[in-house]
Design an enzyme around this catalytic site. Structure first.
Site, PDB file in Angstrom:
ATOM      1  N   GLU A  31       0.813  -1.215   0.000  1.00  0.00           N
ATOM      2  CA  GLU A  31       0.000   0.000   0.000  1.00  0.00           C
ATOM      3  C   GLU A  31       0.849   1.268   0.000  1.00  0.00           C
ATOM      4  OE1 GLU A  31      -2.869  -0.373   3.173  1.00  0.00           O
ATOM      5  OE2 GLU A  31      -4.084  -1.760   1.983  1.00  0.00           O
ATOM      6  N   TYR A  91      -5.048  -9.779   3.491  1.00  0.00           N
ATOM      7  CA  TYR A  91      -3.820  -9.854   2.716  1.00  0.00           C
ATOM      8  C   TYR A  91      -3.511 -11.296   2.357  1.00  0.00           C
ATOM      9  CZ  TYR A  91       1.014  -9.179   1.257  1.00  0.00           C
ATOM     10  OH  TYR A  91       2.177  -9.147   0.536  1.00  0.00           O
ATOM     11  N   GLY A  98      -5.265 -14.938  -6.601  1.00  0.00           N
ATOM     12  CA  GLY A  98      -5.937 -15.694  -7.654  1.00  0.00           C
ATOM     13  C   GLY A  98      -6.047 -17.174  -7.345  1.00  0.00           C
ATOM     14  N   TYR A 136     -13.391  -7.775  -5.118  1.00  0.00           N
ATOM     15  CA  TYR A 136     -14.507  -7.582  -4.184  1.00  0.00           C
ATOM     16  C   TYR A 136     -15.840  -7.513  -4.928  1.00  0.00           C
ATOM     17  CZ  TYR A 136     -10.737  -6.378  -0.935  1.00  0.00           C
ATOM     18  OH  TYR A 136      -9.608  -6.398  -0.169  1.00  0.00           O
TER      19      TYR A 136
END
Length: 162
Positions: A31, A91, A98, A136
Site C-alpha cells: 500500500e 492480505y 488468484g 470484491y
C-alpha cells in the site's frame, strides 16, 4: 486445494502472530505506506489474546506456512440494531493471489456473520487498488461511494482530546 498443495483457512492462534505481523508489514509495503506501519508482535498478541480481546483474525495456510490473513473487529449498525464485522486487513501474498485463498478468508468472515446474526461485513480499499476492487465486486460487494472516511490522528487527535 491450490495447485495440488494443502491449504486451509482457520482462526488465528498465538503461534501465528509473528507471521501475521510479517504479512501486515508486507501489506503496508504493497500500500506504499511501510513507514507508517509500527505494529509489533507484542501489540498484536495483546490485541488478539489479551484479557479482553477486541481484535480477531483468520489465517490462510498453504503447506503449513501462513500466507494470508484477515484481521477484524466488531462494529455496530444502529439502523440494523446488530453487530457487523469491520475487516481491518485482508492480505494474501502476491504469488498466491488468484488461488482462492482471499475468497476463502472472506468466506470465513461471511460464515462468522451468518452464524452470529451480524448484518454486515465491511472494509475499505484504496481507490487505486483496481485488482482488489474488481475481486470484491466479483463476490457481490458494493462500493460505498457516497461515504467519505475521516480520520483524526497525531497532533489533531491530541489537540481535540486535550
Amino acid at each position: 486445494m491450490t495447485d495440488g498443495r494443502t491449504n486451509r483457512v482457520r482462526r488465528i492462534e498465538p503461534g501465528d502472530v509473528e507471521a501475521v505481523v510479517g504479512l501486515v508489514e508486507e501489506l503496508a509495503e504493497y500500500e506504499k505506506a511501510r513507514d507508517e506501519c509500527h505494529l509489533t508482535v507484542e501489540q498484536l498478541r495483546a490485541a488478539l489474546f489479551g484479557p479482553a480481546p477486541a481484535l480477531f483474525g483468520h489465517v490462510a495456510e498453504l503447506d503449513g506456512r501462513i500466507v494470508g490473513c484477515a484481521l477484524w473487529f466488531l462494529n455496530f449498525s444502529t439502523w440494523e440494531g446488530v453487530h457487523g464485522i469491520w475487516l481491518e486487513d485482508l492480505y494474501v501474498q502476491p504469488a498466491l493471489r488468484g488461488s482462492g485463498l482471499g475468497t476463502e478468508l472472506l468466506t470465513a468472515l461471511a460464515v462468522e456473520c451468518r452464524e452470529r446474526g451480524y448484518a454486515r461485513l465491511e472494509w475499505s480499499v484504496l481507490d487505486w487498488n483496481a485488482p482488489s476492487i474488481a475481486f470484491y465486486r466479483s463476490l457481490g460487494a458494493t462500493g460505498m461511494d457516497e461515504w467519505t472516511t475521516f480520520r483524526l490522528t497525531g497532533a489533531a487527535l491530541a489537540e481535540l482530546g486535550s
